[in-house]
Structures are given as C-alpha cells and as structure tokens.
Design an enzyme around this catalytic site. Structure first.
Site, short mmCIF file in Angstrom:
data_model
loop_
_atom_site.label_atom_id
_atom_site.label_comp_id
_atom_site.label_asym_id
_atom_site.label_seq_id
_atom_site.Cartn_x
_atom_site.Cartn_y
_atom_site.Cartn_z
N ASP A 186 -3.22 -10.38 -2.34
CA ASP A 186 -3.91 -9.71 -1.19
C ASP A 186 -5.08 -9.33 -1.22
OD1 ASP A 186 -2.50 -8.46 1.56
OD2 ASP A 186 -4.02 -7.41 0.91
N HIS B 154 -6.68 -6.64 -0.43
CA HIS B 154 -6.78 -5.32 -0.59
C HIS B 154 -5.86 -4.91 -1.69
CE1 HIS B 154 -7.18 -6.17 3.81
NE2 HIS B 154 -8.19 -5.65 3.52
N ASP C 69 -5.32 -12.62 3.35
CA ASP C 69 -6.42 -12.01 3.83
C ASP C 69 -7.56 -12.36 3.17
OD1 ASP C 69 -4.90 -10.47 2.10
OD2 ASP C 69 -4.99 -8.52 3.61
N HIS D 30 0.90 -1.23 0.17
CA HIS D 30 -0.03 -0.03 -0.06
C HIS D 30 0.71 1.29 0.14
CE1 HIS D 30 -3.69 -2.04 0.34
NE2 HIS D 30 -3.52 -2.47 1.66
#
Length: 368
Positions: free
Chosen positions: A179, A181, A267, A142
């Site tokens: 991931d 996200h 996740d 991120h």
C-alpha cells in the site's frame, strides 16, 4: 481451484456516517457518498464486477466467511477499545481515532472484514487452497491496538495472524505491505516480535506523517524484523520491481517464513488521488508474480493477499484484476485502458536511475 477469493457484499456497506475526511459537512458542502470517505465501496465492488464480467471469478473459488470472533479480536485489540467501538456502533456510529469514522453497525462490518482475512489465512495454511485474496473493507493496516486511524478500524492481518498462531504457535509469517501509505498499525503490533517479519514499501511522508522511517527496525527480540522502504514521490514501474528484487526478496528469503501475507493496496497507482506514485496495473501484476514465485520456493506457495487502500474507482478494478489473474494463473485478462497513457508518464531514464540508486542505498543501510 487453487486460488480462493473471500468476498462478502456486507462489507461494502461500511460507511463514514456524517463525517468527511478532508472537509466538514454542512452549509454549502454537499454530503458525499460513504459519508465523505475516500475509502469508497465502489473501488472494491467495481473490482469484483470487472472479474465477473470478464469471467475471471469462474477461475476462482469465491466464498464468504464468518466474522472474527470476540476471542480472536481480543488477541490484538484490548477490551476497552472493543467495548467503546461496539457502543458507538450500536448507537449512531462516530469516530474514536484519527480519520476512521464509522456508521451504525460498523463494528459488525469491521469484524466481518477481519473474519474474511482470517478465513483466507486458515484456508491456505490447511491446504484447502494454494493462495487466497480477501476483498473486504474497511481496511486494517493503519489500525493500532487501541487506536483506529486512516479508515482502518480493526487490524485485519494481525487478527488473522494471531488466530493462526493460536493453532500453530511456531508459525513464521512475512508481511509485505505495498500500500502506498506506511503500514504503521501492523508494524506497531509486531515491532518486538522475531517471528513476524514486517516490510512496508510506501511513499515517504505521505500518511502517517511521522512513521515509516528507514531506521525503524524493531525493538528487543524483534530488532531487525521490521523493514521500511520510504520511496520518493514519482516512483514508477521499474523502480517498484527493483525494490521487490533488491530488498523484499532477500529479506523474506533470509527470514524463511511458513506463510507470506501481502497488505495489498492499489493506491501507488499513477492516477490515485491520495498519492503521487506512478505504478500501473502491470506493476501490480508483476509484483504479484514475483511474490507468488517466492512463496512457491520458500513455503509451498502459501500466500494470502488482504485488500487495503486504492481510491480510483476507475483504475483499482484493473489493478485488482491483474493481481488476481497473476495470483491464480488464469488466462483471462482485462486490458488496461490506461496502459499507453501511464507508460508515457513513467519516470525518464535519469530519474529512474536515481530512484533505483536510492533503493540500492537503502538496501545497503538495511544490510541487504
């Protein structure tokens, strides 16, 4: 030993200081472990412990590495950001960006995490190991050039890529981010680059809320070298594998990289508290096998996985164990204690057909 595991206990000592991700501390709110960060050291440490207990680590080359150097960090992050981060880290820690707090000494730990991924990439490119896994924290996908966010303080994968390209400028790298996200940081750092393919499979509208759109394909010379696959909440095992076959594989084949890197978050697992997907440990094992086979076909097996998210202390270890077992080809397994329950929670035939149809529709829009 064809698979290396880059690991250093010091990266488990990263904490969030006096910050919490979702609620303020003080009053009647009892302080949480790791300063309130859902990005806890226990998910990674328990993953390593499980591999130690089963003996899987005996089938890996386990090693540490030096922290990323200042020059390596500067290839991705501007001096102003690094100086501000270092000053706060030398004091009592703090927070510069969005949901990315750190405690005293956080700068050095983040640089070490970046160094582990960098060393993994260099080892694979040199031929010291066929493939490698960097198990470190804080994560990186991120983090933008001057804006840390989402628990990510330095862009680990981007730093590793730029360090490798400083030695081999013509290097072509495909980055697959599974991931849950969106990998907005990695995307932003290579958005105008034709030599780096970035692909993100993520839950639509989870985090960040305003990135990860299907139409975001890159700009300038990098147009077409960025792919986002925003998946509906509830995407399960068969649909994830369909996404690998229908979108990821043909995209990477067309790009023809010299190296594949996976931003490996766990996740998307069905029990993760920060997502609403239905992947299982078997999902991650099979995705790893598919990408490993692809790397063997395209780039002599050169494959690096760099650990990102995953917030279930109970289940991340089994997802990670399945991934490392597949990556290394070890015979040592850790039976998934939740396999039966999670199999029963998978999407029914009608919803699964819908999910696969959505992936097919996105593939058509991406001209794949």
């Amino acid at each position: 030993m064809s698979t290396a595991l880059f690991w250093d206990e010091r990266t488990m000592w990263h904490g969030g200081g006096n910050y919490a991700f979702t609620v303020p501390l003080g009053g009647l709110v009892q302080p949480l472990a790791a300063g309130g960060l859902p990005e806890s050291p226990e998910t990674k440490r328990r993953m390593k412990n499980l591999m130690d207990v089963t003996g899987l680590t005996n089938d890996l080359h386990v090693t540490s590495a030096e922290a990323a150097t200042h020059d390596q960090l500067l290839r991705v992050h501007p001096q102003e950001y690094l100086s501000k981060f270092k000053a706060l880290s030398d004091d009592q820690g703090g927070e510069i960006g969005h949901h990315a707090p750190f405690a005293k000494g956080g700068y050095e730990i983040a640089a070490l995490a970046a160094g582990l991924t960098t060393a993994a990439v260099k080892a694979v490119l040199k031929g010291d190991h066929e493939n490698a896994y960097a198990l470190a924290r804080p994560p990186g996908h991120h983090c933008e050039a001057d804006t840390p966010m989402g628990f990510c303080l330095m862009a680990n994968i981007a730093i590793a890529i730029e360090a490798a390209k400083a030695i081999r400028p013509d290097l072509r790298v495909a980055v697959l981010d599974w991931d849950v996200h969106h990998g907005n940081g990695t995307e932003s750092l290579f958005y105008n680059r034709p030599d780096i393919l970035t692909i993100s499979l993520h839950q639509e509208g989870n985090y960040p809320l305003d990135t990860g759109h299907l139409a975001d394909r890159g700009t300038g010379a990098g147009e077409g070298a960025n792919l986002n696959l925003p998946l509906p909440a509830g995407t399960g095992h068969t649909a994830y594998l369909h996404a690998i076959d229908r979108v990821v594989t043909p995209a990477i084949e067309a790009f023809n990289p010299d190296l594949i890197i996976v931003a490996c978050g766990f996740d998307a697992a069905a029990v993760d508290p920060l997502a609403r997907m239905l992947a299982t440990a078997e999902t991650f094992r099979e995705m790893t096998l598919k990408i490993k086979t692809l790397a063997e076909r395209l780039c002599d097996g050169k494959l690096v996985l760099s650990h990102e998210g995953g917030y279930s202390e109970i289940y991340v270890p089994f997802c990670g164990h399945a991934t490392l077992q597949a990556l290394s080809g070890s015979k040592i397994t850790a039976p998934d204690p939740m396999a039966r329950a999670l199999t029963n929670r998978q999407p029914g035939p009608r919803f699964d057909a819908f999910l696969r149809g959505e992936i097919d529709h996105m593939a058509q829009q991406l001209n794949l």
